[in-house]
Design an enzyme around this catalytic site. Structure first.
Site, PDB file in Angstrom:
ATOM      1  N   CYS A  39      56.854  71.996 -13.718  1.00 32.42           N
ATOM      2  CA  CYS A  39      58.244  72.323 -14.054  1.00 32.42           C
ATOM      3  C   CYS A  39      59.088  71.084 -14.339  1.00 32.42           C
ATOM      4  O   CYS A  39      59.974  71.127 -15.196  1.00 32.42           O
ATOM      5  CB  CYS A  39      58.871  73.163 -12.955  1.00 32.42           C
ATOM      6  SG  CYS A  39      58.987  72.350 -11.340  1.00 32.42           S
ATOM      7  N   HIS A  66      62.459  73.405  -7.879  1.00 27.33           N
ATOM      8  CA  HIS A  66      62.273  73.891  -9.248  1.00 27.33           C
ATOM      9  C   HIS A  66      63.368  73.265 -10.107  1.00 27.33           C
ATOM     10  O   HIS A  66      64.425  72.877  -9.603  1.00 27.33           O
ATOM     11  CB  HIS A  66      62.336  75.416  -9.322  1.00 27.33           C
ATOM     12  CG  HIS A  66      61.883  75.969 -10.651  1.00 27.33           C
ATOM     13  ND1 HIS A  66      60.716  75.591 -11.258  1.00 27.33           N
ATOM     14  CD2 HIS A  66      62.457  76.877 -11.489  1.00 27.33           C
ATOM     15  CE1 HIS A  66      60.573  76.231 -12.401  1.00 27.33           C
ATOM     16  NE2 HIS A  66      61.615  77.017 -12.565  1.00 27.33           N
ATOM     17  N   ASP A  87      64.634  78.658 -18.900  1.00 30.85           N
ATOM     18  CA  ASP A  87      63.486  78.177 -18.131  1.00 30.85           C
ATOM     19  C   ASP A  87      62.281  78.121 -19.050  1.00 30.85           C
ATOM     20  O   ASP A  87      61.711  79.155 -19.407  1.00 30.85           O
ATOM     21  CB  ASP A  87      63.228  79.107 -16.944  1.00 30.85           C
ATOM     22  CG  ASP A  87      62.263  78.499 -15.939  1.00 30.85           C
ATOM     23  OD1 ASP A  87      61.290  77.851 -16.384  1.00 30.85           O
ATOM     24  OD2 ASP A  87      62.461  78.674 -14.729  1.00 30.85           O
TER      25      ASP A  87
END
Length: 982
Positions: free
Chosen positions: A151, A178, A193
């Site tokens: 991520c 995250h 995202d």
């Protein structure tokens, strides 16, 4: 320990700031990244190309413009750019059975150049190869090369992609491990995202993944914002706050750290830039503060609530069933436009296409709101032909038929069902209720889809009922002869913005400087005079201290936005404007909520009772709380009868007071007179001519003197303004007298502008509290408006009586139905033999063919097949504007030259978002866009217009080819200049 927490908090923020700064550090890298984005593949035009687009998804119809491009960019990035790495494959044999060993720092030159602060080391269980490394690179250039990671790498590189495309982008750091980005679309920061290839689903982390969140910060080059409440609905719960204390010592410590960092980041920025950022930040903070009070995620939020500027999701009130769905369950969804009734001008043409999500157009306005698998329905008036009454979407035919039975007879119904596998079983009752639509019939296979255009309880010759497969390739258009529009009224839609605006109200109707100062009544009067001779105008939108922007068909549909000050007014037939709605401007509506008056501050200051003028008993006493209740500002007027300047200033102040009481009878200004008179008789003589209240006069004048000392009053007249919520001084005596004198010289508009400027000086805490109370009231008003929209207060939208028994009631026994009809006909005076024959014939015909209807009241409708340009309103915009302005080629040249300059600036730095948008109120832009049709003309070259809290802005969409746009503008300018010179 506490200081160590806070220091770690600050250090992590600084690390994310470095990530964001790297996005803009190298223009060559931005250009290189921009070349890797397949703009044309992401945003192709045309139905056939869309269906084969690997980045298109079923929910694309919820998005448009920049939002749709961002959505597809996220999918492209996840699908074709990055590769997720849980464990690296073995460097020797390529095996995947790896064992983690250790994390170390960078050792090789490649690792150091790639800014790998951490390097993961693995060994292969298959070949026992000594060491396979996975450097966690931070260098953007290195990530463009490797395109691998988790991520952190995804968010870092995707941020560069977004910036290179031209988006204002910030890094979002979640302290529970995250990261993602947020992108500014219009006025809203939208989560994106790239690990998931998804946007606009802030509930995903808490509601979907079950994360126990604590801190989430949005970090850009010049600003850090605590955006946690956007991603949680547990903010005020004790366990959530305990988790935050694991990160910072106190809530105040976290806020202070962010404030100090922001001060540093904004050093060197222009004053105008800082003011713009602060305005936007206050708007965002108000919204984030609202989120803190929301106890649960709604179904719509769990699915992505679609607050996207310019998209249909932005206009649709969604009510989806989210969460974990049971197998074979069919969630019930009913959708509707937030403002359903609107009346396009011009010829009435209804277009319906089976193949795209702009598949139902009325007067050129897209009215389809359904999702894939749903049933879209649009109801159009037959009397005021072309006026849209309802725009709905259903997931089951049962819901649809419940709605159909409420529609008054003869109304036009446009229906489109895309995929009907999950639309529920077609019971006999459903089929018979659908027979209310003259000429409607279900296809043998529901998977073929349904297209229908017809009327309730009528069967005109232009009725269409077919499947997707049997319809023309690009759909069908039904045109009707032009009818004269009947009496119309302005309907008000508070806190509402249109899709687009057409132009500013011309100076000939009201000069721009007057528009900025005018009251809403003055703006309305100027608009109505202008609309008498300009039939293409359908309404206007405005707010305090803003121009009047005119609306045309491109302005529909409208959108409710609670935190906006825009109010929109549009023409509707008289029957669709409630009696209580006389287009009363929003600022004249008496607010229903109580302002929290600070009694503990004002009573010790002014006393529990104040003096008021009474027509029956002279001067009387009234409770202070009652007198100051629901006032926004409290003015203290220090004056005395013996003072000449006071006697001259009092009438001026009275003018201000009377005007503001008329404009703002609630939540306005209340004045308290603090007398400097030497005797009770002098006080009474002076006060009896004042319209406000006064501190009760006693012989000692002790209280008046204490008040004067508290506020440092050294001379009279003096006038200070206080915040009624906190008691803080908002406007000093020196400023207020100067403001009042100047305002009165400009009359009513000047006084109102002064008052609004004073409101901007209120403490931020008071403004936020007021906005929260106003938002709760807005929700109540929205419920009232929704009730009106649903027809509860508009008889014109409500069916009178039940549908005919043959069309609406289920029956299994034909003989029973014959008997019912026979008795009915005999009761109506027909002889038994005729009644029996008629009943048998009707039931037999109904069982065989369904009900038979007359042609109805709408004759003359004609059908034609559509071509692929059905939804393309840009195609002839340039030609239309040229035809409208034949007498002034110079105007066209001026517009083209202005837009060309903006495009050329954007070409120099296509990744810079500040070159991609400009306000309509900008003086340079205004000179080029004040003409009728000019904005539609500009959009014809690929630009777009979107609303924001401050103004409407012209944007250069990130997906548009700026070079092609420039060339088109140059070609058009050359043609016009040749015409001028010939």
């Amino acid at each position: 320990m506490m200081e160590n927490k806070d220091e770690k908090f600050r250090a992590r923020i600084q690390s994310s700031i470095a990530t964001v700064e790297a996005w803009d550090a190298d223009p060559l890298l931005l250009q290189e990244c921009r070349l890797m984005i397949p703009f044309e593949s992401l945003m192709v035009d045309g139905r056939l190309q869309e269906e084969s687009n690997p980045y298109a998804r079923d929910d694309d119809f919820l998005y448009s413009g920049n939002a749709l491009f961002l959505k597809r960019l996220a999918i492209f990035f996840q699908k074709d750019v990055m590769t997720w790495v849980n464990q690296p494959p073995c460097s020797a044999c390529g095996g995947t059975d790896m064992e983690f060993k250790v994390i170390r720092g960078p050792q090789s030159e490649e690792e150091r150049e790639g800014q790998a602060q951490r390097v993961e080391v693995y060994s292969c269980k298959s070949c026992s190869y000594g060491e396979t490394t996975f450097p966690r690179y931070n260098s953007l250039r290195k990530l463009l090369e490797t395109r691998r990671g988790r991520c952190g790498e995804y968010a870092n590189l995707f941020g560069l992609y977004c910036r290179s495309a031209g988006f204002e982008t910030r890094h979002v750091s979640d302290w529970t491990d995250h990261v993602w980005v947020e992108v500014l679309i219009g006025d809203e920061w939208i989560m994106a995202d790239s690990c998931e290839g998804t946007i606009n689903k802030p509930a995903m982390y808490e509601s979907g993944w079950g994360k126990q969140l604590n801190y989430i910060l949005g970090i850009s080059r010049h600003e850090v914002v605590d955006v946690t409440s956007r991603y949680t609905r547990n903010f005020k719960k004790g366990d959530f706050q305990e988790r935050r204390r694991d990160i910072t010592s106190t809530e105040q410590a976290g806020e202070l750290a962010i404030q100090n960092i922001n001060k540093t980041l904004q050093q060197g920025l222009s004053k105008a830039r800082v003011e713009e950022m602060n305005y936007r930040l206050q708007r965002e903070k108000s919204m984030l503060e609202n989120f803190k009070s929301f106890p649960i995620w709604t179904d719509a939020e769990r699915h992505g609530h679609g607050r996207i500027s310019g998209s249909l999701a932005w206009k649709v009130s969604r009510n989806e069933n989210g969460g974990q769905k049971q197998e074979n369950s069919s969630p019930s969804v009913v959708q509707a436009l937030e403002v359903e009734q609107f009346y396009p001008v011009g010829p009435t043409e209804i277009c319906i296409s089976p193949h795209n999500h702009k598949g139902i157009l009325v007067g050129g306005v897209n009215c389809e709101i359904g999702q894939p698998g749903s049933i879209s329905v649009v109801v159009v008036d037959d009397v005021h032909l072309g006026c849209v009454l309802f725009c709905r979407s259903f997931t089951t035919f049962e819901e649809l038929t419940n709605f159909v039975t409420t529609i008054p007879p003869r109304k036009i119904v446009v229906l489109k069902a895309r995929t009907t596998n999950n639309c529920g079983k077609l019971t006999k009752k459903i089929k018979q209720r659908m027979n209310l639509l003259g000429g409607f019939h279900f296809p043998e296979d529901l998977n073929e889809g349904i297209i229908f255009v017809g009327q309730i309880e009528a069967h005109p010759e232009w009725t269409v009922c077919t499947s997707f497969q049997n319809s023309p390739s690009f759909g069908i258009a039904i045109s009707f002869p032009v009818r004269k529009r009947t009496l119309q009224k302005l309907r008000s839609e508070s806190k509402t913005v249109p899709e687009k605006v057409a132009m500013r109200l011309p100076d000939s109707a009201m000069p721009l400087h007057s528009q900025l100062l005018a009251t809403n009544d003055q703006k309305r009067s100027a608009f109505l005079n202008y609309a008498k001779t300009n039939k293409s105008v359908v309404g206007y939108t405005t707010k305090n201290s803003s121009p009047v922007y005119l609306l045309d068909n491109n302005s529909f549909p409208f959108q409710k936005v609670n935190l906006t000050d825009w109010n929109t007014f549009h023409f509707l037939p008289d029957a669709l404007v409630p009696i209580k709605d006389e287009a009363i401007p929003e600022d004249r509506i008496i607010s229903k909520f109580d302002i929290p008056f600070d009694e503990s501050f004002f009573v010790p200051l002014l006393g529990s009772n104040v003096a008021v003028n009474s027509t029956s008993s002279g001067i009387a006493l009234e409770p202070l709380k009652q007198r100051l209740q629901n006032t926004r500002l409290v003015g203290l007027y220090f004056s005395g009868h013996w003072c000449g300047p006071c006697r001259r200033f009092t009438p001026v102040l009275s003018e201000v007071y009377d005007h503001l009481k008329e404009c703002f009878p609630s939540h306005g200004l209340e004045i308290v007179f603090v007398s400097s008179d030497r005797s009770s008789d002098e006080f009474k003589s002076y006060f009896q001519n004042m319209p406000w209240t006064a501190v009760a006069f006693d012989g000692s004048r002790r209280m008046q003197q204490e008040i004067s000392i508290n506020y440092g009053i050294r001379g009279i007249p003096a006038f200070i303004v206080l915040d009624s919520i906190s008691g803080q001084v908002v406007v000093s005596s020196e400023q207020s007298r100067n403001d009042i004198t100047k305002a009165c010289q400009r009359g009513g508009p000047g006084i109102e502008e002064m008052y609004n400027q004073w409101l901007k000086l209120l403490p931020e805490e008071s403004k936020e509290l007021y906005n929260l109370l106003d938002l709760s009231l807005s929700c109540e008003r929205d419920k009232e408006n929704e009730a009106i929209t649903q027809g509860q207060e508009l008889p014109y939208l409500v069916r009178v009586g039940e549908p005919n028994i043959l069309q609406s009631e289920e029956f299994d026994d034909a003989s029973t139905k014959v008997k019912e009809l026979f008795n009915k006909f005999v009761k109506n005076g027909e002889d038994p033999n005729t009644a029996a024959a008629k009943a048998i014939k009707l039931v037999g015909s109904y069982q065989r063919d369904g009900p038979s209807y007359e042609a109805g009241n709408l004759t003359g409708g004609s059908q034609r097949e559509l071509d692929e340009k059905m939804c393309d309103r840009r195609a002839d915009a340039v030609m239309r504007f040229k035809e409208q302005t034949q007498s002034s080629k110079e105007i066209i040249a001026k517009i083209l030259k202005t837009m060309l300059k903006y495009v050329e600036n954007a070409i120099k730095e296509p990744w810079n978002p500040r070159f991609r948008g400009f306000k309509l109120s900008n003086k340079v832009v205004d000179r080029a866009t004040r003409y009728e049709g000019s904005l539609d003309f500009i959009c014809g070259f690929g630009m777009d217009i979107i609303p924001t809290y401050q103004d409407f802005i012209i944007i250069l969409p990130v997906a548009e080819d700026l070079i092609s746009m420039k060339n088109s503008l140059i070609d058009a300018l050359t043609e016009v200049e040749n015409d001028i010179n010939s």
